[in-house]
Design a protein around this motif. Sequence first.
Motif, short mmCIF file in Angstrom:
data_model
loop_
_atom_site.label_atom_id
_atom_site.label_comp_id
_atom_site.label_asym_id
_atom_site.label_seq_id
_atom_site.Cartn_x
_atom_site.Cartn_y
_atom_site.Cartn_z
N GLU A 44 -7.94 1.04 3.58
CA GLU A 44 -6.96 1.99 4.12
C GLU A 44 -6.72 3.17 3.20
N LEU A 45 -7.14 3.10 1.96
CA LEU A 45 -6.93 4.18 1.01
C LEU A 45 -7.85 5.35 1.33
N GLN A 68 -6.79 -9.74 1.30
CA GLN A 68 -5.79 -8.72 1.59
C GLN A 68 -6.05 -7.45 0.80
N LEU A 69 -6.51 -7.61 -0.43
CA LEU A 69 -6.81 -6.44 -1.26
C LEU A 69 -7.96 -5.62 -0.68
N HIS A 87 -10.89 3.06 -6.26
CA HIS A 87 -10.06 1.89 -6.53
C HIS A 87 -10.97 0.66 -6.66
N ILE A 97 -6.56 -3.64 2.16
CA ILE A 97 -5.75 -2.53 1.64
C ILE A 97 -6.65 -1.42 1.12
N ARG A 98 -7.69 -1.78 0.39
CA ARG A 98 -8.61 -0.79 -0.18
C ARG A 98 -9.25 0.06 0.90
N ILE A 138 -1.79 -3.55 -7.56
CA ILE A 138 -1.36 -4.44 -6.48
C ILE A 138 -1.93 -5.81 -6.76
N TYR A 152 2.04 1.65 -3.59
CA TYR A 152 0.89 1.98 -4.44
C TYR A 152 0.50 3.44 -4.26
N ARG A 153 0.46 3.91 -3.02
CA ARG A 153 0.14 5.31 -2.75
C ARG A 153 1.16 6.26 -3.37
N ILE A 210 0.82 -1.20 0.00
CA ILE A 210 0.00 0.00 0.00
C ILE A 210 0.86 1.26 0.00
#
Length: 350
Positions: free
Chosen positions: A218-219, A211-212, A225, A215-216, A205, A197-198, A194
């Motif tokens: 946290e964006l 896990q995705l 996304h 992660i999503r 990713i 990616y950021r 992440i």
Amino acid sequence: MPQFQEKVGMFNRCIKPLVLALAVAFLGGVVSAQANTLETIRERGFLVCGSSNPLAGFAQQDADGRWSGFDVDLCRALAAAVFNNPDLIEFRAFRGEARFAPLQTGAVDVLMRNGAWSAGRDLRYGARYVTPSFFDGQGFLVPQSMSIVSAYELNNVTVCVVDNGSAVQALEEFFFTNQTSYTDVIYEDIADLIVAYRANMCDVISASGRQLQAIRRELTDPSQHRILPERISKEVLGPVVPGGDDQWFEIVRWTIFALITAEEVGVTRLNVDSLLASRSADVRRLLGVEGDYGSALGLKSSFMSDAIRAEGNYAEIYDKNFGPQTGAAMLRGQNALWSNGGLLYAPPIR
């Protein structure tokens, strides 16, 4: 030579049976010690339930120390099946992708999520995978700005991925099969994906779907996304219990089956009591009105309806933890019912 044969004969007649008897007694003690999980839980007064690797959507802790998520709701449903009270649980999260020692030592009665099901994990550690409760696999997270809706559209992209062997290999095979190109940006820890990616160090990713979705979340703006629908590997997740206790294995299994069946026949947390008067044999058996499928497990005939009343059916639990209200909805995909194009099903109750 005759003297040697006589000693061997004496061993076979006397010592060998004694050794075998001791071995049987020892193994019998182990089995009996493991084969009373339900009794142990009842004497303790609550279920000890856990999962590996705390993960948003599956098992997360709030500021007050309360656990919530998909894993936790399945634990609560199981507690309701046993005690008719979903609150009688102690939830424990274990760091690490695959944890078996807590099961071996009796530190936990069931892990609702552990490392993905494989032959080695199922056969090597004295634990048993019960049944699939979540189908997953390696996928892709992309920004909406790429205007891509399928993994098969990916070409000339940089992909952040963790170097765990299988993920990198799956990536290579996917792009080779589709005759498209990519450049991998490899890291050792999922947390680095992440960050990279950021910072626009990669376009995409690639990791497991679970896990995705974490992660999503946290964006800054998850809606910008997208997790693409395809999976390029197989990962089956589900509850794991200690080996040697068939009764406990079946209790956990049929509790999960009950939640899936409830979705299939339209029984929800809200209508479960009104459907006790249903004329449908499928519904009546599920709710314990017709037939008694609990006594063989040491439970009440209503154990399945107790679980549904506490936490709802599978769809309700899924939507609660991965639905639109989370701000980062994850499509059911493989986790849809078999009748809706997914892989999820339960054997009939009859």
